[in-house]
Scaffold this motif. Structure first.
Motif, PDB file in Angstrom:
ATOM      1  N   GLY A  72       9.388  10.963 -49.113  1.00  0.00           N
ATOM      2  CA  GLY A  72      10.051  11.722 -50.161  1.00  0.00           C
ATOM      3  C   GLY A  72      10.694  10.820 -51.199  1.00  0.00           C
ATOM      4  N   LYS A  73      10.112   9.638 -51.435  1.00  0.00           N
ATOM      5  CA  LYS A  73      10.620   8.713 -52.458  1.00  0.00           C
ATOM      6  C   LYS A  73       9.915   8.988 -53.774  1.00  0.00           C
ATOM      7  CE  LYS A  73      11.638   4.778 -49.501  1.00  0.00           C
ATOM      8  NZ  LYS A  73      10.676   3.999 -48.723  1.00  0.00           N
ATOM      9  N   GLY A  74      10.629   9.550 -54.729  1.00  0.00           N
ATOM     10  CA  GLY A  74      10.015   9.842 -56.014  1.00  0.00           C
ATOM     11  C   GLY A  74       9.040  10.999 -55.940  1.00  0.00           C
ATOM     12  N   HIS A  75       9.127  11.767 -54.878  1.00  0.00           N
ATOM     13  CA  HIS A  75       8.293  12.962 -54.737  1.00  0.00           C
ATOM     14  C   HIS A  75       9.009  13.900 -53.793  1.00  0.00           C
ATOM     15  CE1 HIS A  75       4.939  15.553 -53.520  1.00  0.00           C
ATOM     16  NE2 HIS A  75       4.392  15.240 -54.670  1.00  0.00           N
ATOM     17  N   ALA A  76       8.752  15.194 -53.919  1.00  0.00           N
ATOM     18  CA  ALA A  76       9.295  16.142 -52.953  1.00  0.00           C
ATOM     19  C   ALA A  76       8.885  15.687 -51.561  1.00  0.00           C
ATOM     20  CB  ALA A  76       8.745  17.535 -53.243  1.00  0.00           C
ATOM     21  N   LYS A  77       9.812  15.710 -50.619  1.00  0.00           N
ATOM     22  CA  LYS A  77       9.491  15.282 -49.261  1.00  0.00           C
ATOM     23  C   LYS A  77       8.596  16.327 -48.603  1.00  0.00           C
ATOM     24  CE  LYS A  77      11.995  13.858 -45.084  1.00  0.00           C
ATOM     25  NZ  LYS A  77      11.072  12.818 -44.639  1.00  0.00           N
ATOM     26  N   ILE A  78       7.485  15.880 -48.061  1.00  0.00           N
ATOM     27  CA  ILE A  78       6.527  16.795 -47.446  1.00  0.00           C
ATOM     28  C   ILE A  78       6.582  16.632 -45.932  1.00  0.00           C
ATOM     29  CG2 ILE A  78       4.106  17.473 -47.327  1.00  0.00           C
ATOM     30  CD1 ILE A  78       5.171  17.812 -50.135  1.00  0.00           C
ATOM     31  N   THR A  79       6.784  17.724 -45.234  1.00  0.00           N
ATOM     32  CA  THR A  79       6.809  17.659 -43.785  1.00  0.00           C
ATOM     33  C   THR A  79       5.405  17.915 -43.253  1.00  0.00           C
ATOM     34  OG1 THR A  79       9.031  18.544 -43.877  1.00  0.00           O
ATOM     35  CG2 THR A  79       7.982  18.513 -41.723  1.00  0.00           C
ATOM     36  N   ALA A  80       4.751  16.840 -42.856  1.00  0.00           N
ATOM     37  CA  ALA A  80       3.399  16.935 -42.319  1.00  0.00           C
ATOM     38  C   ALA A  80       3.126  15.668 -41.526  1.00  0.00           C
ATOM     39  CB  ALA A  80       2.393  17.080 -43.460  1.00  0.00           C
ATOM     40  N   SER A  81       2.154  15.709 -40.672  1.00  0.00           N
ATOM     41  CA  SER A  81       1.822  14.516 -39.889  1.00  0.00           C
ATOM     42  C   SER A  81       1.150  13.483 -40.798  1.00  0.00           C
ATOM     43  CB  SER A  81       0.883  14.889 -38.751  1.00  0.00           C
ATOM     44  OG  SER A  81      -0.386  15.214 -39.272  1.00  0.00           O
ATOM     45  N   ASP A  82       1.146  12.232 -40.338  1.00  0.00           N
ATOM     46  CA  ASP A  82       0.491  11.178 -41.106  1.00  0.00           C
ATOM     47  C   ASP A  82      -0.969  11.530 -41.386  1.00  0.00           C
ATOM     48  OD1 ASP A  82       2.843   9.860 -40.935  1.00  0.00           O
ATOM     49  OD2 ASP A  82       2.128   8.223 -39.673  1.00  0.00           O
ATOM     50  N   ALA A  83      -1.624  12.082 -40.346  1.00  0.00           N
ATOM     51  CA  ALA A  83      -3.042  12.415 -40.495  1.00  0.00           C
ATOM     52  C   ALA A  83      -3.228  13.489 -41.565  1.00  0.00           C
ATOM     53  CB  ALA A  83      -3.611  12.886 -39.158  1.00  0.00           C
ATOM     54  N   GLU A  84      -2.316  14.475 -41.566  1.00  0.00           N
ATOM     55  CA  GLU A  84      -2.418  15.541 -42.566  1.00  0.00           C
ATOM     56  C   GLU A  84      -2.184  14.989 -43.968  1.00  0.00           C
ATOM     57  OE1 GLU A  84      -0.911  19.508 -40.157  1.00  0.00           O
ATOM     58  OE2 GLU A  84       0.552  18.010 -40.746  1.00  0.00           O
ATOM     59  N   LEU A  85      -1.185  14.113 -44.106  1.00  0.00           N
ATOM     60  CA  LEU A  85      -0.885  13.550 -45.425  1.00  0.00           C
ATOM     61  C   LEU A  85      -2.048  12.699 -45.924  1.00  0.00           C
ATOM     62  CD1 LEU A  85       2.887  12.656 -45.053  1.00  0.00           C
ATOM     63  CD2 LEU A  85       1.873  14.476 -46.405  1.00  0.00           C
ATOM     64  N   LYS A  86      -2.621  11.898 -45.023  1.00  0.00           N
ATOM     65  CA  LYS A  86      -3.761  11.065 -45.419  1.00  0.00           C
ATOM     66  C   LYS A  86      -4.926  11.940 -45.854  1.00  0.00           C
ATOM     67  CE  LYS A  86      -3.400   6.422 -44.361  1.00  0.00           C
ATOM     68  NZ  LYS A  86      -3.202   5.551 -43.242  1.00  0.00           N
ATOM     69  N   ALA A  87      -5.150  13.027 -45.098  1.00  0.00           N
ATOM     70  CA  ALA A  87      -6.247  13.939 -45.439  1.00  0.00           C
ATOM     71  C   ALA A  87      -5.983  14.574 -46.803  1.00  0.00           C
ATOM     72  CB  ALA A  87      -6.405  15.008 -44.359  1.00  0.00           C
ATOM     73  N   ALA A  88      -4.725  14.987 -47.031  1.00  0.00           N
ATOM     74  CA  ALA A  88      -4.376  15.642 -48.297  1.00  0.00           C
ATOM     75  C   ALA A  88      -4.578  14.672 -49.456  1.00  0.00           C
ATOM     76  CB  ALA A  88      -2.929  16.138 -48.255  1.00  0.00           C
ATOM     77  N   VAL A  89      -4.085  13.435 -49.306  1.00  0.00           N
ATOM     78  CA  VAL A  89      -4.228  12.452 -50.383  1.00  0.00           C
ATOM     79  C   VAL A  89      -5.706  12.100 -50.570  1.00  0.00           C
ATOM     80  CG1 VAL A  89      -3.659  10.106 -51.127  1.00  0.00           C
ATOM     81  CG2 VAL A  89      -1.897  11.537 -50.085  1.00  0.00           C
ATOM     82  N   GLY A  90      -6.433  12.025 -49.453  1.00  0.00           N
ATOM     83  CA  GLY A  90      -7.869  11.757 -49.554  1.00  0.00           C
ATOM     84  C   GLY A  90      -8.562  12.828 -50.376  1.00  0.00           C
ATOM     85  N   TYR A  91      -8.109  14.060 -50.163  1.00  0.00           N
ATOM     86  CA  TYR A  91      -8.673  15.178 -50.932  1.00  0.00           C
ATOM     87  C   TYR A  91      -8.337  15.029 -52.418  1.00  0.00           C
ATOM     88  CZ  TYR A  91      -8.958  19.788 -52.999  1.00  0.00           C
ATOM     89  OH  TYR A  91      -9.220  20.826 -53.852  1.00  0.00           O
ATOM     90  N   VAL A  92      -7.064  14.694 -52.691  1.00  0.00           N
ATOM     91  CA  VAL A  92      -6.641  14.510 -54.086  1.00  0.00           C
ATOM     92  C   VAL A  92      -7.519  13.444 -54.754  1.00  0.00           C
ATOM     93  CG1 VAL A  92      -4.764  13.696 -55.590  1.00  0.00           C
ATOM     94  CG2 VAL A  92      -4.239  15.196 -53.649  1.00  0.00           C
ATOM     95  N   MET A  93      -7.723  12.326 -54.043  1.00  0.00           N
ATOM     96  CA  MET A  93      -8.501  11.228 -54.615  1.00  0.00           C
ATOM     97  C   MET A  93      -9.971  11.612 -54.815  1.00  0.00           C
ATOM     98  SD  MET A  93      -6.042   9.344 -54.891  1.00  0.00           S
ATOM     99  CE  MET A  93      -6.305   7.631 -55.217  1.00  0.00           C
TER     100      MET A  93
END
Ligand code: HEC
Length: 96
Positions: A72-93
């Motif tokens: 949550g540094k410079g972004h809304a803090k997202i409560t999700a597992s590391d795997a979920e966050l990586k998947a989400a960012v992978g999708y964004v990219m």
């Protein structure tokens, strides 16, 4: 008896792992990213396509951005597992 319990525990964590293995597109919906982001339009946050363009060619971007969302540094803090966050960012990219 002990062996049976162990086998059940292993089977259980395996099943839990499968449940968490969501695709990035699912995570982005489930975690409310789309409340603030759209694919190709600026909303509260930048369009995912613009983010993808900004970090194009940056090999570390997926890890860095997942970390940013998690802390949550410079972004809304997202409560999700590391795997979920990586998947989400992978999708964004992948939206470029
Ligand atoms: C409460 C609104 C909000 C939510 C929810 C939200 N974002 Fe954001 N996001 C923003 C804003 C505002 C920015 C622009 C400021 C910034 O760069 O942090 C941003 C920026 C970003 C960036 C670019 C960061 C950078 O350093 O360039 C990424 C990637 C991102 N968001 C992904 C996500 C993902 C994935 C989710 C869901 C897990 C999500 N966001 C949920 C508001 C939000």
């Amino acid at each position: 008896m002990k062996t049976t319990l162990l086998a059940l525990a292993v089977a259980g964590s395996f099943a839990a792992g499968l449940v968490h293995a969501q695709s990035g597109a699912d995570v982005v919906k489930a975690k409310g990213c789309l409340n603030c982001h759209e694919l190709d339009k600026k909303k509260v946050g930048p369009a995912f396509k613009d983010v993808a363009a900004k970090y194009k060619g940056d090999k570390d971007a997926q890890g860095k951005l997942a970390e940013k969302l998690k802390e949550g540094k410079g972004h809304a803090k997202i409560t999700a597992s590391d795997a979920e966050l990586k998947a989400a960012v992978g999708y964004v990219m992948s939206t470029k």
